[in-house]
Design an enzyme around this catalytic site. Structure first.
Site, mmCIF file in Angstrom:
data_model
loop_
_atom_site.group_PDB
_atom_site.id
_atom_site.type_symbol
_atom_site.label_atom_id
_atom_site.label_comp_id
_atom_site.label_asym_id
_atom_site.label_seq_id
_atom_site.Cartn_x
_atom_site.Cartn_y
_atom_site.Cartn_z
ATOM 1 N N GLU A 7 -21.769 -41.025 53.141
ATOM 2 C CA GLU A 7 -20.363 -41.088 53.525
ATOM 3 C C GLU A 7 -19.994 -39.850 54.346
ATOM 4 O OE1 GLU A 7 -16.044 -41.919 51.396
ATOM 5 O OE2 GLU A 7 -17.636 -40.990 50.221
ATOM 6 N N LYS A 35 -13.498 -48.834 54.278
ATOM 7 C CA LYS A 35 -13.386 -48.603 52.835
ATOM 8 C C LYS A 35 -12.156 -49.314 52.288
ATOM 9 C CE LYS A 35 -13.752 -44.624 49.684
ATOM 10 N NZ LYS A 35 -13.926 -43.145 49.694
ATOM 11 N N CYS A 86 -18.408 -45.656 48.607
ATOM 12 C CA CYS A 86 -18.029 -44.728 47.550
ATOM 13 C C CYS A 86 -17.144 -45.358 46.466
ATOM 14 C CB CYS A 86 -17.373 -43.492 48.166
ATOM 15 S SG CYS A 86 -17.374 -42.058 47.051
#
Length: 316
Positions: free
Chosen positions: A54, A145, A187
């Site tokens: 990331e 995301k 994540c």
């Protein structure tokens, strides 16, 4: 009457996957060059699918997202608009690998026109975005995301991505023709089992999460979540972290890892820079699913199939 047809394998042939754990500093060009060297190292080890961390092209943090953000749309962007896009494309092409390019901050600028015909001030929207390229350097998929990292653990850590970033709104499944389908998320997305379940039920042989857990949540949940998503869905899971840099503003946990369909850790990094390579084998997925036949035991008469009606990824 039950069908005697054997399900087609979700992973068509064994493949080596590499998680590239690296540290990134303030110099974007240096970060891109360093990533390119590490992708070469992973390819030299036999990896055909390579994953970066990331925010691999910049420091991680709300203060950094706007200054490092790049314009990706319309695609393909120019090199001036997105040097990271072109660097990732070259890494994939030069090494003949499928490259899941961690994530980078993305900028979308919207200019609206009033009824009087005047332009309003440009609106800037930022995303945390992952780009996946094929071995020819062609963009296959874009994932923004979905779940933003907004947490507050008293005395430990407070972080609010939503102060700067906007959330994506689609599940991202990527077809890699020689092997099958992978899901890409980022994540904090790993904490939401619905996303993983939908991806697995739609045929993903691996769930891939570039991520940057910290020194509070990392030791608590990083490996646990990787193993949980693997055992829940009886598929492979890869978590790829930045290396830990205690001089940086955000301290990543590290410990990039690959987990098999029975939740066994196939490889795990330490804190520093490292390339973790693991071989994924479709037979292991089928063994897990035959031995513990969750796919045939789900009770959709009691609870709904969450994969129905989920929003699939748009074309890149």
């Amino acid at each position: 009457m039950a069908s005697s047809t054997t399900p087609s394998p979700v992973l068509k042939q064994p493949v080596k996957l590499a998680c590239v754990q690296l540290a990134s500093g303030s110099d974007k060009a240096a970060n891109l060059a360093h990533a390119a060297a590490k992708v070469r190292e992973a390819a030299a080890a036999g990896a055909k699918i390579v994953v970066l961390p990331e925010c691999f092209n910049s420091p991680y943090g709300c203060d950094h997202f706007p200054s490092y953000a790049e314009t990706l749309l319309p695609s393909p962007p120019t090199e001036a608009q997105s040097p990271s896009f072109h660097a990732l494309s070259a890494m994939a092409r030069d090494n003949a690998v499928y490259l899941i390019g961690g994530s980078i901050p993305e900028l979308v600028t919207t200019i609206t026109t009033t009824t009087e015909g005047t332009h309003e001030e440009p609106k800037k929207t930022y995303y945390n975005t992952s780009l996946t390229f094929d071995p020819s350097g062609t963009l296959l998929a874009t994932h923004r995301k979905i779940h933003l990292f907004d947490i507050s653990i008293p005395g430990k850590i407070t972080f609010r991505e939503s102060d700067v970033l906007s959330p994506g709104d689609t599940l991202t499944l990527v077809d890699l023709p020689p092997y099958g389908r992978v899901a890409v998320a980022i994540c904090y997305d790993v904490r939401f089992p619905e996303l993983a379940t939908i991806a697995a039920r739609r045929g993903a042989f691996a769930l891939v999460y570039p991520g940057a857990f910290n020194l509070t949540t990392g030791p608590l949940h990083w490996k646990l979540l990787g193993q949980a998503r693997a055992v829940d869905n009886q598929c492979y899971v890869a978590l790829c972290s930045p290396a830990r840099d205690m001089s940086a503003g955000y301290h990543a946990w590290g410990h990039s890892l690959v987990v098999d369909p029975m939740a066994q850790v196939l490889g795990e990094a330490g804190e520093g820079e490292e390339v973790v390579v693991a071989e994924l084998d479709g037979d292991k997925i089928e063994e897990a699913r035959k031995g513990i036949p969750l796919r045939d035991q789900r009770r959709f008469d009691v609870y709904p199939d969450v994969s129905q009606g989920a929003v699939a990824a748009k074309e890149p």
